[in-house]
Write a protein that holds these residues in place. Sequence first.
Motif, PDB file in Angstrom:
ATOM      1  N   THR A 193       0.856  -1.180   0.000  1.00 35.78           N
ATOM      2  CA  THR A 193       0.000   0.000   0.000  1.00 35.78           C
ATOM      3  C   THR A 193       0.897   1.237   0.000  1.00 35.78           C
ATOM      4  O   THR A 193       1.854   1.313   0.774  1.00 35.78           O
ATOM      5  N   VAL A 194       0.605   2.156  -0.928  1.00 33.67           N
ATOM      6  CA  VAL A 194       1.411   3.369  -1.053  1.00 33.67           C
ATOM      7  C   VAL A 194       0.691   4.520  -0.352  1.00 33.67           C
ATOM      8  O   VAL A 194      -0.470   4.790  -0.644  1.00 33.67           O
ATOM      9  N   LEU A 195       1.370   5.147   0.570  1.00 27.27           N
ATOM     10  CA  LEU A 195       0.878   6.404   1.136  1.00 27.27           C
ATOM     11  C   LEU A 195       1.743   7.501   0.528  1.00 27.27           C
ATOM     12  O   LEU A 195       2.899   7.265   0.205  1.00 27.27           O
ATOM     13  N   TYR A 196       1.163   8.671   0.342  1.00 27.05           N
ATOM     14  CA  TYR A 196       1.991   9.753  -0.196  1.00 27.05           C
ATOM     15  C   TYR A 196       1.625  11.042   0.504  1.00 27.05           C
ATOM     16  O   TYR A 196       0.540  11.189   1.081  1.00 27.05           O
ATOM     17  N   SER A 197       2.572  11.969   0.429  1.00 25.51           N
ATOM     18  CA  SER A 197       2.379  13.207   1.170  1.00 25.51           C
ATOM     19  C   SER A 197       3.080  14.351   0.463  1.00 25.51           C
ATOM     20  O   SER A 197       4.163  14.192  -0.094  1.00 25.51           O
ATOM     21  N   ARG A 198       2.425  15.474   0.463  1.00 23.35           N
ATOM     22  CA  ARG A 198       3.018  16.703  -0.035  1.00 23.35           C
ATOM     23  C   ARG A 198       3.839  17.237   1.116  1.00 23.35           C
ATOM     24  O   ARG A 198       3.336  17.268   2.243  1.00 23.35           O
ATOM     25  N   ALA A 199       5.088  17.614   0.821  1.00 24.89           N
ATOM     26  CA  ALA A 199       6.007  18.039   1.879  1.00 24.89           C
ATOM     27  C   ALA A 199       5.306  18.680   3.072  1.00 24.89           C
ATOM     28  O   ALA A 199       4.664  19.706   2.941  1.00 24.89           O
ATOM     29  N   GLY A 200       5.416  18.056   4.199  1.00 22.82           N
ATOM     30  CA  GLY A 200       4.888  18.645   5.432  1.00 22.82           C
ATOM     31  C   GLY A 200       3.427  18.334   5.707  1.00 22.82           C
ATOM     32  O   GLY A 200       2.964  18.492   6.824  1.00 22.82           O
ATOM     33  N   ALA A 201       2.690  17.886   4.688  1.00 27.09           N
ATOM     34  CA  ALA A 201       1.255  17.640   4.887  1.00 27.09           C
ATOM     35  C   ALA A 201       1.010  16.201   5.347  1.00 27.09           C
ATOM     36  O   ALA A 201       1.943  15.410   5.485  1.00 27.09           O
ATOM     37  N   ILE A 212      -1.567  10.489   2.689  1.00 25.85           N
ATOM     38  CA  ILE A 212      -2.831  10.211   2.010  1.00 25.85           C
ATOM     39  C   ILE A 212      -2.764   8.804   1.419  1.00 25.85           C
ATOM     40  O   ILE A 212      -1.707   8.380   0.946  1.00 25.85           O
ATOM     41  N   GLU A 213      -3.899   8.102   1.472  1.00 26.52           N
ATOM     42  CA  GLU A 213      -4.016   6.798   0.799  1.00 26.52           C
ATOM     43  C   GLU A 213      -4.987   6.970  -0.343  1.00 26.52           C
ATOM     44  O   GLU A 213      -5.923   7.748  -0.236  1.00 26.52           O
ATOM     45  N   HIS A 214      -4.780   6.248  -1.410  1.00 28.25           N
ATOM     46  CA  HIS A 214      -5.756   6.291  -2.508  1.00 28.25           C
ATOM     47  C   HIS A 214      -6.082   4.865  -2.917  1.00 28.25           C
ATOM     48  O   HIS A 214      -5.186   4.022  -3.012  1.00 28.25           O
ATOM     49  N   ILE A 215      -7.347   4.634  -3.202  1.00 23.67           N
ATOM     50  CA  ILE A 215      -7.826   3.281  -3.517  1.00 23.67           C
ATOM     51  C   ILE A 215      -7.018   2.631  -4.650  1.00 23.67           C
ATOM     52  O   ILE A 215      -6.801   1.422  -4.656  1.00 23.67           O
ATOM     53  N   ASP A 216      -6.518   3.471  -5.609  1.00 25.85           N
ATOM     54  CA  ASP A 216      -5.745   2.930  -6.732  1.00 25.85           C
ATOM     55  C   ASP A 216      -4.384   2.378  -6.306  1.00 25.85           C
ATOM     56  O   ASP A 216      -3.746   1.656  -7.074  1.00 25.85           O
ATOM     57  N   CYS A 217      -3.920   2.758  -5.148  1.00 29.65           N
ATOM     58  CA  CYS A 217      -2.585   2.333  -4.721  1.00 29.65           C
ATOM     59  C   CYS A 217      -2.634   1.587  -3.380  1.00 29.65           C
ATOM     60  O   CYS A 217      -1.761   1.742  -2.535  1.00 29.65           O
ATOM     61  N   MET A 218      -3.698   0.798  -3.177  1.00 28.19           N
ATOM     62  CA  MET A 218      -3.832   0.055  -1.927  1.00 28.19           C
ATOM     63  C   MET A 218      -3.832  -1.447  -2.177  1.00 28.19           C
ATOM     64  O   MET A 218      -4.425  -1.909  -3.153  1.00 28.19           O
ATOM     65  N   GLN A 219      -3.182  -2.162  -1.291  1.00 29.28           N
ATOM     66  CA  GLN A 219      -3.143  -3.636  -1.338  1.00 29.28           C
ATOM     67  C   GLN A 219      -2.848  -4.154  -2.748  1.00 29.28           C
ATOM     68  O   GLN A 219      -3.568  -4.976  -3.299  1.00 29.28           O
ATOM     69  N   LEU A 220      -1.772  -3.598  -3.301  1.00 29.98           N
ATOM     70  CA  LEU A 220      -1.366  -3.971  -4.661  1.00 29.98           C
ATOM     71  C   LEU A 220      -0.595  -5.274  -4.609  1.00 29.98           C
ATOM     72  O   LEU A 220       0.217  -5.472  -3.714  1.00 29.98           O
TER      73      LEU A 220
END
Length: 291
Positions: free
Chosen positions: A57-65, A68-76
């Motif tokens: 599962t990919v989480l991503y973040s804008r510097a300092g924020a 975020i998880e997105h359904i397209d990048c979960m349990q791949l």
Amino acid sequence: MAFLKPVLCPVVCLCAWIITAAVTEDVPKAENVHWTSLDFKTILRWESKAMMGYTYTVLYSRAGADWIEHIDCMQLSEMECDMTNLLRPFNRTYTADIQTEHVEMDYNHDPEELTHTYSPEFNPYKQSNISAANFTVHIVNKRTVAVNITDPLTGIHENNKQLSIRDVFRKDLKYKISYYKSGSTGKKDIVSDSSVTEVPNLDTEEGYCFMVAAFIPSRPKSTQLGAWSKQLCVTGPRTFLHELSVGVWVGAVAILLVVLVIIIAVTVLCCRWCRRKRNDQVETPQALVPR
Ligand SMILES: *[C@@H]1O[C@H](CO)[C@@H](O)[C@H](O)[C@H]1NC(C)=O
Ligand SMILES: *[C@@H]1O[C@H](CO)[C@@H](O)[C@H](O)[C@H]1NC(C)=O
Ligand SMILES: *[C@@H]1O[C@H](CO)[C@@H](O)[C@H](O)[C@H]1NC(C)=O
Ligand SMILES: *[C@@H]1O[C@H](CO)[C@@H](O)[C@H](O)[C@H]1NC(C)=O
């Protein structure tokens, strides 16, 4: 059975701890996490020693924020995720965090306990590679060639429209135009603010070859230049003197030489003949003198 409780509890706890520890410690980390991005189509990829039984599962973040998880990048089950539509706005620096999950793991697992790997930072606006542009050239006049560049399309769609790199970079997008005169090795570069431009101060009768590349001076040096296009050449209409090929020139010189030789020969012959005639005229009276 109450007397068993104090004994059992630590044992159960210990067992639970061992199982958790075993699961988190044995879960292989994502490795070699890297971004691949061409014309803003951005894919996050990684590798893993894990065989079957794991998802990512990919989480991503804008510097300092926040993360975020997105359904397209979960349990791949595959080891990549297309993040083209997630990294908005483009002009921000993002970090991703790849968590490895065991398929049988309780999904409400505390994320802090999961095996995870951070990606390098990535800013699509500054780091996405730009592909070679298509373009045309045509001669405007003896001194000028027009260059018409088609802005490459990006991987981004907005309102049913596929954006071009011009739509994304706007005023930040320039083009580098590199050209040289046919048969010479000296290249010249000019930078154009727009996609349709003219190259001045040429001698189009000579013929020129052109190449173009997107150029974004606001980026860091290493990513300023897009890929170079293939080369296109043009030659202007030639005037009479240029039209004559080397063969024609050699022929003309040969004919001139022949003519010159004939003139000299004729002159020489003429002179001899004239002299002989004069001698004859001088001799004739003598001949008439009686002996
Ligand atoms: C851009 O292209 C270069 C050269 O091919 C490559 O090394 C780099 O990883 C690419 N960057 C991205 C973000 O795809
Ligand atoms: C993106 O960042 C660059 C460099 O910091 C800046 O010059 C440019 O104006 C920014 N563009 C947008 C659309 O925010
Ligand atoms: C440039 O090329 C595009 C497509 O090839 C064409 O539609 C456009 O009219 C051309 N512009 C100029 C100024 O020649
Ligand atoms: C350039 O044109 C070719 C053929 O017309 C097309 O296949 C290619 O995708 C174009 N490249 C770009 C960057 O627009």
